[in-house]
Structures are given as structure tokens and as C-alpha cells.
Scaffold this active site. Structure first.
Site, PDB file in Angstrom:
ATOM      1  N   ASP A  27      -8.107  -5.426   0.140  1.00 39.21           N
ATOM      2  CA  ASP A  27      -8.079  -6.365  -0.855  1.00 39.21           C
ATOM      3  C   ASP A  27      -8.179  -7.972  -0.955  1.00 39.21           C
ATOM      4  O   ASP A  27      -8.585  -8.265  -1.541  1.00 39.21           O
ATOM      5  CB  ASP A  27      -7.584  -5.893  -2.681  1.00 39.21           C
ATOM      6  CG  ASP A  27      -8.045  -4.317  -3.107  1.00 39.21           C
ATOM      7  OD1 ASP A  27      -6.977  -3.488  -2.933  1.00 39.21           O
ATOM      8  OD2 ASP A  27      -9.636  -4.333  -2.780  1.00 39.21           O
ATOM      9  N   HIS A  47       0.300  -1.192  -0.145  1.00 38.42           N
ATOM     10  CA  HIS A  47       0.071   0.089   0.125  1.00 38.42           C
ATOM     11  C   HIS A  47       0.443   1.322   0.237  1.00 38.42           C
ATOM     12  O   HIS A  47       1.835   1.120   0.567  1.00 38.42           O
ATOM     13  CB  HIS A  47      -0.828   0.088   1.078  1.00 38.42           C
ATOM     14  CG  HIS A  47      -2.510   0.688   1.693  1.00 38.42           C
ATOM     15  ND1 HIS A  47      -1.973   2.342   1.283  1.00 38.42           N
ATOM     16  CD2 HIS A  47      -3.373   0.648   1.190  1.00 38.42           C
ATOM     17  CE1 HIS A  47      -3.589   2.461   0.643  1.00 38.42           C
ATOM     18  NE2 HIS A  47      -4.022   2.139   0.356  1.00 38.42           N
TER      19      HIS A  47
HETATM   20  C1  SDX Z   1      -6.743  -0.301  -2.854  1.00 44.29           C
HETATM   21  O1  SDX Z   1      -4.225   4.361  -2.251  1.00 44.29           O
HETATM   22  C2  SDX Z   1      -5.604   3.834  -1.850  1.00 44.29           C
HETATM   23  O2  SDX Z   1      -5.864   4.078  -0.457  1.00 44.29           O
HETATM   24  C3  SDX Z   1      -6.129   2.529  -2.361  1.00 44.29           C
HETATM   25  C4  SDX Z   1      -6.701   1.516  -1.740  1.00 44.29           C
HETATM   26  C5  SDX Z   1      -8.125   2.599  -1.251  1.00 44.29           C
HETATM   27  O3  SDX Z   1      -8.995   2.177  -0.487  1.00 44.29           O
HETATM   28  O4  SDX Z   1      -8.603   3.238  -2.251  1.00 44.29           O
HETATM   29  O5  SDX Z   1      -6.210   1.600  -0.517  1.00 44.29           O
HETATM   30  C6  SDX Z   1      -6.985   0.731  -2.026  1.00 44.29           C
HETATM   31  O6  SDX Z   1      -5.887  -0.051  -3.979  1.00 44.29           O
HETATM   32  C7  SDX Z   1      -4.925  -0.825  -2.315  1.00 44.29           C
HETATM   33  C8  SDX Z   1      -4.331  -1.483  -3.357  1.00 44.29           C
HETATM   34  C9  SDX Z   1      -4.974  -2.558  -4.093  1.00 44.29           C
HETATM   35  N1  SDX Z   1      -3.330  -3.658  -5.007  1.00 44.29           N
HETATM   36  C10 SDX Z   1      -3.315  -3.967  -5.133  1.00 44.29           C
HETATM   37  O7  SDX Z   1      -3.315  -5.353  -3.875  1.00 44.29           O
HETATM   38  C11 SDX Z   1      -1.773  -4.422  -6.204  1.00 44.29           C
HETATM   39  C12 SDX Z   1      -0.585  -4.447  -5.807  1.00 44.29           C
HETATM   40  N2  SDX Z   1       0.044  -3.788  -5.164  1.00 44.29           N
HETATM   41  C13 SDX Z   1       1.115  -3.059  -5.078  1.00 44.29           C
HETATM   42  O8  SDX Z   1       0.931  -2.987  -6.756  1.00 44.29           O
HETATM   43  C14 SDX Z   1       1.314  -2.195  -4.566  1.00 44.29           C
HETATM   44  O9  SDX Z   1       1.922  -2.539  -3.210  1.00 44.29           O
HETATM   45  C15 SDX Z   1       0.635  -0.887  -4.649  1.00 44.29           C
HETATM   46  C16 SDX Z   1      -0.443   0.091  -5.895  1.00 44.29           C
HETATM   47  C17 SDX Z   1      -0.872  -1.328  -3.727  1.00 44.29           C
HETATM   48  C18 SDX Z   1       1.042   0.854  -3.675  1.00 44.29           C
HETATM   49  O10 SDX Z   1       2.474   1.008  -5.274  1.00 44.29           O
HETATM   50  P1  SDX Z   1       3.298   2.326  -4.545  1.00 44.29           P
HETATM   51  O11 SDX Z   1       2.865   2.959  -3.375  1.00 44.29           O
HETATM   52  O12 SDX Z   1       3.628   2.818  -6.087  1.00 44.29           O
HETATM   53  O13 SDX Z   1       4.661   1.294  -4.696  1.00 44.29           O
HETATM   54  P2  SDX Z   1       5.701   0.722  -5.327  1.00 44.29           P
HETATM   55  O14 SDX Z   1       5.192  -0.093  -6.491  1.00 44.29           O
HETATM   56  O15 SDX Z   1       6.090   2.020  -5.779  1.00 44.29           O
HETATM   57  O16 SDX Z   1       6.217  -0.631  -4.175  1.00 44.29           O
HETATM   58  C19 SDX Z   1       8.031  -0.543  -3.374  1.00 44.29           C
HETATM   59  C20 SDX Z   1       7.916  -1.518  -3.280  1.00 44.29           C
HETATM   60  C21 SDX Z   1       9.019  -2.129  -4.726  1.00 44.29           C
HETATM   61  O17 SDX Z   1      10.004  -3.295  -4.949  1.00 44.29           O
HETATM   62  P3  SDX Z   1      11.249  -1.656  -5.574  1.00 44.29           P
HETATM   63  O18 SDX Z   1      10.815  -1.102  -6.504  1.00 44.29           O
HETATM   64  O19 SDX Z   1      11.355  -1.012  -4.201  1.00 44.29           O
HETATM   65  O20 SDX Z   1      12.421  -2.839  -5.391  1.00 44.29           O
HETATM   66  O21 SDX Z   1       7.801  -2.733  -2.834  1.00 44.29           O
HETATM   67  C22 SDX Z   1       7.292  -3.784  -4.450  1.00 44.29           C
HETATM   68  C23 SDX Z   1       7.685  -3.002  -5.749  1.00 44.29           C
HETATM   69  O22 SDX Z   1       7.995  -4.291  -6.140  1.00 44.29           O
HETATM   70  N3  SDX Z   1       6.105  -4.066  -3.877  1.00 44.29           N
HETATM   71  C24 SDX Z   1       4.969  -5.351  -4.355  1.00 44.29           C
HETATM   72  C25 SDX Z   1       3.779  -5.406  -4.358  1.00 44.29           C
HETATM   73  N4  SDX Z   1       4.198  -4.320  -4.053  1.00 44.29           N
HETATM   74  C26 SDX Z   1       4.715  -3.120  -3.612  1.00 44.29           C
HETATM   75  N5  SDX Z   1       5.801  -6.093  -4.759  1.00 44.29           N
HETATM   76  C27 SDX Z   1       5.341  -7.436  -5.179  1.00 44.29           C
HETATM   77  N6  SDX Z   1       3.467  -7.468  -4.572  1.00 44.29           N
HETATM   78  C28 SDX Z   1       3.189  -6.012  -3.933  1.00 44.29           C
HETATM   79  N7  SDX Z   1       2.464  -6.433  -4.203  1.00 44.29           N
END
Ligand code: SDX
Length: 427
Positions: free
Chosen positions: A361, A304
Site C-alpha cells: 500500500d 506486515h
Molecule cells: C495489507 O495480511 C496481508 O497479507 C495483508 C495484505 C494483503 O495483500 O492482503 O498484504 C494487505 O493489509 C497490507 C498492510 C496494510 N496496513 C498498513 O499499512 C497499516 C500499518 N501497518 C500496521 O498497522 C501493521 O504493520 C499491520 C497491521 C500491517 C501488521 O500488524 P501486526 O502483524 O499485528 O503487527 P503489530 O501491530 O503487532 O506490530 C508489531 C510491532 C508493534 O509494536 P510493539 O507493540 O511490538 O511495540 O510493530 C509496530 C507495532 O506498534 N508497528 C508499527 C507499524 N506496524 C507495526 N509501528 C508504526 N507504524 C507501523 N506501520
């Protein structure tokens, strides 16, 4: 006492005011930066940028706190209803008994759809995703209900008309996709019971309203009702900042929510679990794919932007799984997998180092499956829940004297000056 920060750019010192929120959050007010220095800030995805002041929802990502108008999500999930929580978010206070009754009457009065809207559904491709239908139908409301658009005293009716009809539209999309006759809202049923009845009555047998299911749906939608400046809410504010009508702004929010990184994650989680269940992948393989920087696969339902500890909503959702599965005496094979995935990820250094925890989720799909909701309707369920939050945020944005049309800047990295070359001279 007003606080300031100093910025030294090209030898010139700039004093910038600090804004402090009611929970002690601080922001540097950079509104004079470009004019004073020619510089802009750079923050793709707005991870470090505040776009507004808001009094609606407070989140503390380090402590796992979520409050709507100051009321903790745990207390609302325990004691409130979705309609009461929607009122709290939009009006800014919990409703009196009289306000609650009037709200329920309006929600019932506004629940039928304009008969001509049904023609839209009949002409949509049969396998159309219900999120695409919902976004189009909400936008179409501008044309079907123009009379109550921007007249201030009627805006509450417009909000309630939206909240009431999004439920009817969603159930109608599901029924028509099955080729089942449409079930109309019943005036004797509350908001959540009406939705379940419109979805399931008569599909096989008359639907029996179950109080535990109705309670679970209230809690599900309370947990989704708002979440400050998330992707879809930002879309609603940005689109609304051009002073377009509310229906078009909300329609933009529905489209933004659809993506698998946002609200579409609840459907992506169950698709991921089913892939593992069908032996398409083991839990171990799933985790290593998620950790592979060269693999676009994500562990859906994990991570998140704000929460760097457990999402408080995920904890409540997880409890609901156990309650509903015990209630329905169902054994969902995906529950064992999701629990194994959580346990493995929470003990894995990659997820620990990056502060990746289950978000709202991760378990919500199991809850929706226990309610009998089909997978392709999962994100629609999220949209119905988030609608009051989008309305509250849109209302705050359009009324905020500080707000202007959203128009960010960029850092241009393209070609420098190039003369035009007529086609015959291009070689
Ligand atoms: C919702 O914003 C909100 O409040 C949203 C929400 C709401 O109520 O409105 O809470 C609802 O959208 C919840 C999130 C649902 N999405 C997912 O579950 C999809 C999986 N999660 C990721 O795609 C990610 O964690 C996000 C999109 C939720 C957040 O993305 P960020 O903040 O841009 O973080 P990032 O992608 O930059 O990740 C930081 C690091 C990265 O690695 P590095 O580049 O630093 O090496 O963490 C890794 C990412 O690759 N990472 C993950 C991951 N989430 C982050 N690696 C594997 N699996 C994951 N789920």
C-alpha cells in the site's frame, strides 16, 4: 516419514502429528488437543495458527517471496495480464489460448449490470463511500442472479460474472457520485481498458485509451490478486464456511478489506502524505508519532504480519510510480514525501528492530493518482484486484473435506456464577 511432537500437560504426554507443506513449512496438528487434554491454544489474530492447507499462494516473509500457483509474482507482473492471472488463481493452471479467449468472451457478456441495480445507486447517500456501496451491491447479486448459484458446472460462469460485474459496479459508483452519466462496457475493449473507459470517458473529453495505463492497471491488479490467508480472505473463508452463497462471502471480504489496517491503508497512506504536504505535519513528526506507543497513529503502508523484509509487490509498485509519472509528465509532490518517509523510516532503529518495511500500500496510492483514480476509490481498486483470490480461496475452502464451519474457542475471563437479582432488590 511422518513426524510427531510430544507435549507434556499435567504430567500426561501427548503425541501430536506434524504436517509439512510443499515448501518445507511445518505445523503441529492440534485437532485432538482439547479432547485429549481439555486445553485449547491461545493465539489472538491467528499469528501462529494455520487455518487450512492451501495450494493457491505461497509467501515466504523472511525472503520476500510471493508466488501464485508456484509462478513468481515478478514474472506474472512482467509477462501476464490480470485476466490470465485470475484464471491461474481460480483454475489452478495458466489458460490455453482457447480458454483465455472463452474467458474474455464471458467477461464481456457478463459486464452489463441489471438495470434495476442502478436504483440502488440512485438511493444511496451521495457521499457514501464506494466500498460500502460495493459490498452491498455484491451481496445484492444473490437476489438478482439466483439462477447460477450452486450448480457446479455453472460456477465458473458465476466466478466470471462476479469478476466482470465488480468492475462495472465500481465505475458506476464513481460516475454516479460525480453526477455523470453512466458509461457502459464496450465489447471491443479488454478488461482493464474497459474499466478505465467506464471511469473516465466523457467526464471532460472522450477518454483516450493509453496502452501504458492499461498495462499499469493490469500490473496493479496482478499484484493485488491474492495473498494467502490475509484478513479479508479469512473473512471470506469464515463466512463461506457456513455454506452461505458466494456473493455474501465475497461481500464480507470487501467489508473486511475496507479497514485502514488492511486494504484501506492505501487511502490512509495518501491522506497521511497530504497531511504532510499541507504542512499539517513534517516527515520527522510523522515518524515520531508512528513510533509513539501512546499514539494510535501508524506509518500507513509500513509493516506486515508476514513480510519481515521488503514486500516484493512494493518494489514493483515503486518502479511503476517512476514509469507512470514520467509517462504522464506529472510531478506528484507526494512522491517526494513518500520517498523521504521511506528513507527516514528504513534508517530508523525503531523500524529496523521491528522489521517494518514498505508494504503493497505504500506506493500504490501514487500509482493510482497517476492513473487519475480518486483517493476514495483506492480501496475499491484493491477489492477488484483481490476478487480472483477471494474466489479461489472460497472455492478451495468449500471443496476441502477437512474444512468445517469456522467456530473458534475462547478463554473466558468474565464473572463467575452470579444469581439473578430482581430490579427492585438491586439498590
Ligand atoms: C495489507 O495480511 C496481508 O497479507 C495483508 C495484505 C494483503 O495483500 O492482503 O498484504 C494487505 O493489509 C497490507 C498492510 C496494510 N496496513 C498498513 O499499512 C497499516 C500499518 N501497518 C500496521 O498497522 C501493521 O504493520 C499491520 C497491521 C500491517 C501488521 O500488524 P501486526 O502483524 O499485528 O503487527 P503489530 O501491530 O503487532 O506490530 C508489531 C510491532 C508493534 O509494536 P510493539 O507493540 O511490538 O511495540 O510493530 C509496530 C507495532 O506498534 N508497528 C508499527 C507499524 N506496524 C507495526 N509501528 C508504526 N507504524 C507501523 N506501520
Amino acid at each position: 516419514m511422518k513426524e510427531f511432537v510430544k507435549l507434556v500437560i499435567d504430567g500426561k504426554e501427548l503425541t501430536l502429528p506434524v504436517i509439512e507443506g510443499s515448501e518445507g513449512e511445518k505445523a503441529i496438528d492440534i485437532r485432538s488437543l482439547r479432547q485429549e487434554t481439555g486445553y485449547i491454544t491461545f493465539d489472538p489474530g491467528f499469528g501462529n495458527s494455520g487455518t487450512c492447507r492451501s495450494t493457491i499462494t505461497y509467501m515466504d516473509g523472511e525472503k520476500g517471496i510471493l508466488r501464485y500457483r508456484g509462478v513468481p509474482i515478478e514474472q506474472l507482473a512482467e509477462q501476464s495480464t490480470f485476466v490470465e492471472t485470475a484464471f491461474l488463481l481460480i483454475a489452478g493452471h495458466l489458460p490455453s489460448r482457447e480458454e483465455l479467449t472463452r474467458t474474455s468472451v464471458y467477461l464481456n457478456d457478463f459486464s452489463p449490470l441489471h438495470e434495476n441495480m442502478k436504483a440502488f445507486y440512485q438511493n444511496y447517500p451521495p457521499k457514501a463511500h464506494p466500498m460500502g456501496i460495493l459490498s452491498a451491491m455484491v451481496n445484492a447479486m444473490r437476489s438478482f442472479y439466483p439462477e447460477l448459484l450452486d450448480i457446479e458446472e455453472d460456477m465458473n460462469k458465476t466466478y466470471l460474472r462476479l469478476i466482470s460485474k465488480i468492475r462495472t459496479m465500481s465505475a458506476m459508483a464513481y460516475r454516479i457520485s460525480l453526477g455523470e452519466k453512466v458509461v457502459y462496457p464496450r465489447p471491443d475493449l479488454c478488461y482493464c481498458a474497459n474499466f478505465l473507459n467506464m471511469m473516465f470517458d466523457g467526464v471532460v473529453v472522450p477518454y483516450r485509451i493509453d496502452d501504458d495505463m492499461v498495462r499499469a492497471l493490469n500490473v496493479f491488479w496482478i499484484l493485488h490478486a491474492d495473498h494467502e490467508q490475509n484478513c479479508s480472505t479469512t473473512a471470506v473463508r469464515v463466512v463461506g464456511s457456513g455454506k452461505v452463497n458466494i456473493y455474501s462471502a465475497i461481500s464480507a471480504g470487501i467489508s473486511a478489506l475496507w479497514g485502514p489496517l488492511h486494504g484501506g491503508a492505501n487511502q490512509a497512506v495518501v491522506n497521511m502524505l497530504e497531511e504532510i504536504h499541507k504542512d499539517g505535519m513534517t516527515v520527522k513528526e510523522c515518524i515520531s508519532k508512528a513510533k509513539d506507543p501512546n499514539d494510535p497513529f501508524r506509518l500507513y503502508g509500513f509493516g506486515h504480519r508476514v513480510y519481515k523484509t521488503h514486500d516484493p509487490r512494493a518494489k514493483i509498485m515503486k518502479k511503476m510510480c517512476d514509469i507512470l509519472l514520467a509517462k504522464t509528465k506529472r510531478k506528484d509532490p507526494l512522491l517526494d514525501i513518500v520517498q523521504k518517509l521511506e528513507e527516514t523510516a528504513l534508517n530508523d532503529s525503531y523500524f529496523k528492530e521491528k522489521n517494518l518495511y514498505p508494504n503493497v500500500d505504500f506506493y500504490s496510492g501514487i500509482v493510482l493518482r497517476a492513473m487519475g483514480i480518486p483517493t476514495n476509490m483506492f480501496t475499491v481498486m484493491f477489492a477488484i484486484g483481490r476478487l480472483p483470490g477471494w474466489i479461489a480461496q472460497w472455492k478451495e475452502d468449500v471443496a476441502d473435506p477437512e474444512m468445517r464451519i469456522s467456530r473458534p474457542r475462547q478463554v473466558y475471563t468474565g464473572n463467575q456464577l452470579q444469581e439473578y437479582i430482581p430490579v427492585d432488590d438491586r439498590g
